[in-house]
Write a protein that holds these residues in place. Structure first.
Motif, PDB file in Angstrom:
ATOM      1  N   GLY A  77       0.803  -1.222   0.000  1.00 26.26           N
ATOM      2  CA  GLY A  77       0.000   0.000   0.000  1.00 26.26           C
ATOM      3  C   GLY A  77       0.833   1.267   0.000  1.00 26.26           C
ATOM      4  O   GLY A  77       0.304   2.360   0.169  1.00 26.26           O
ATOM      5  N   THR A  78       2.147   1.129  -0.194  1.00 23.19           N
ATOM      6  CA  THR A  78       3.011   2.312  -0.250  1.00 23.19           C
ATOM      7  C   THR A  78       3.916   2.244  -1.474  1.00 23.19           C
ATOM      8  O   THR A  78       4.440   1.189  -1.815  1.00 23.19           O
ATOM      9  CB  THR A  78       3.902   2.447   1.006  1.00 23.19           C
ATOM     10  N   SER A  79       4.076   3.378  -2.111  1.00 24.88           N
ATOM     11  CA  SER A  79       4.984   3.455  -3.248  1.00 24.88           C
ATOM     12  C   SER A  79       6.228   4.235  -2.821  1.00 24.88           C
ATOM     13  O   SER A  79       6.173   5.003  -1.862  1.00 24.88           O
ATOM     14  CB  SER A  79       4.303   4.131  -4.443  1.00 24.88           C
ATOM     15  N   PRO A  80       7.336   4.018  -3.518  1.00 24.92           N
ATOM     16  CA  PRO A  80       8.545   4.765  -3.161  1.00 24.92           C
ATOM     17  C   PRO A  80       8.282   6.262  -3.236  1.00 24.92           C
ATOM     18  O   PRO A  80       7.679   6.746  -4.193  1.00 24.92           O
ATOM     19  CB  PRO A  80       9.564   4.340  -4.222  1.00 24.92           C
ATOM     20  N   LYS A  81       8.739   6.953  -2.216  1.00 26.09           N
ATOM     21  CA  LYS A  81       8.579   8.418  -2.187  1.00 26.09           C
ATOM     22  C   LYS A  81       9.820   9.112  -2.733  1.00 26.09           C
ATOM     23  O   LYS A  81       9.770  10.268  -3.121  1.00 26.09           O
ATOM     24  CB  LYS A  81       8.332   8.897  -0.757  1.00 26.09           C
ATOM     25  N   TRP A  82      10.940   8.388  -2.731  1.00 24.34           N
ATOM     26  CA  TRP A  82      12.213   8.949  -3.189  1.00 24.34           C
ATOM     27  C   TRP A  82      13.190   7.795  -3.390  1.00 24.34           C
ATOM     28  O   TRP A  82      12.844   6.631  -3.217  1.00 24.34           O
ATOM     29  CB  TRP A  82      12.751   9.950  -2.150  1.00 24.34           C
ATOM     30  N   ASN A  83      14.416   8.110  -3.743  1.00 31.20           N
ATOM     31  CA  ASN A  83      15.467   7.116  -3.912  1.00 31.20           C
ATOM     32  C   ASN A  83      15.783   6.446  -2.567  1.00 31.20           C
ATOM     33  O   ASN A  83      15.625   7.047  -1.515  1.00 31.20           O
ATOM     34  CB  ASN A  83      16.738   7.785  -4.446  1.00 31.20           C
ATOM     35  N   PHE A  84      16.227   5.219  -2.630  1.00 28.07           N
ATOM     36  CA  PHE A  84      16.616   4.418  -1.477  1.00 28.07           C
ATOM     37  C   PHE A  84      15.431   4.094  -0.558  1.00 28.07           C
ATOM     38  O   PHE A  84      15.573   3.980   0.647  1.00 28.07           O
ATOM     39  CB  PHE A  84      17.798   5.045  -0.719  1.00 28.07           C
ATOM     40  N   TYR A  85      14.269   3.904  -1.173  1.00 28.56           N
ATOM     41  CA  TYR A  85      13.101   3.384  -0.463  1.00 28.56           C
ATOM     42  C   TYR A  85      13.290   1.878  -0.385  1.00 28.56           C
ATOM     43  O   TYR A  85      13.816   1.263  -1.325  1.00 28.56           O
ATOM     44  CB  TYR A  85      11.827   3.736  -1.238  1.00 28.56           C
ATOM     45  N   LYS A  86      12.907   1.263   0.726  1.00 30.77           N
ATOM     46  CA  LYS A  86      13.232  -0.137   0.965  1.00 30.77           C
ATOM     47  C   LYS A  86      11.981  -0.968   1.231  1.00 30.77           C
ATOM     48  O   LYS A  86      11.101  -0.543   1.969  1.00 30.77           O
ATOM     49  CB  LYS A  86      14.174  -0.250   2.164  1.00 30.77           C
TER      50      LYS A  86
END
Length: 192
Positions: A147-156
């Motif tokens: 339910g969450t998408s990457p918000k920026w680089n280096f999302y884990k």
């Protein structure tokens, strides 16, 4: 002879775009989870790699970029990989130019940067989109499952040994943070 060669080359050129990212590769075995049933080109040489090879491991999936304020996290990701790989843990890196255009280079340039600057040894895959209208198939499933998408680089994203998405961690969460390492330790201790 030349005409036949030209036809073969044309047929090959028409196939190349379809090889870039397979939507769902046939599982390497019956035990491969749907989340890991994808094939992506390896960053270094674009050889197709099935993610099914990581079934049974705890997997940390990270979207990366070479020119980001969080780029130094490569060092922490490599430390995590070195510390836990013998216990069944792997980091999978997916370079992306989606956020701030901070990964503009070619796959070769990215591979050279990772090797020469951070001596990255964990598996890295070819540059792809991880957000927006057309994320690569793995990230599309991770976004749907968590339910969450990457918000920026280096999302884990953390995946358990059964191939289920367990949790996600924002870019500000360092790879060696106690919250992330505690979750990795917990998942490594679980039996399949």
């Amino acid at each position: 002879m030349i005409r036949n060669l030209a036809r073969c080359l044309l047929a090959l050129l028409l196939l190349v775009p379809t090889l870039e990212f397979a939507q769902a590769a046939p599982p390497a075995s019956a035990s491969c989870s749907p989340l890991l049933s994808h094939t992506f080109p390896r960053l270094q040489d674009e050889t197709p790699q099935s993610l099914c090879q990581y079934q049974g491991k705890v997997v940390l999936v990270v979207n990366t970029a070479s020119f980001c304020g969080f780029t130094s996290q490569y060092e922490g990701l490599e430390q995590l990989y070195a510390k836990y790989k013998d216990r069944g843990f792997v980091v999978l890196g997916f370079p992306s130019n989606d956020f701030g255009q901070q990964e503009p280079g070619s796959n070769k340039e990215i591979a050279d940067f990772c090797k020469n600057t951070y001596d990255v040894k964990f598996p890295m895959f070819a540059k792809s989109s991880v957000s927006g209208n057309n994320p690569n198939p793995l990230f599309k499933m991770l976004i749907a499952k968590t339910g969450t998408s990457p918000k920026w680089n280096f999302y884990k994203y953390l995946i358990d040994r059964r191939g289920n998405a367990v949790d996600s961690f924002g870019s500000v969460t360092k790879p060696t943070s106690s919250s992330l390492t505690a979750e990795i330790e917990k998942l490594l201790g679980e039996k399949i």
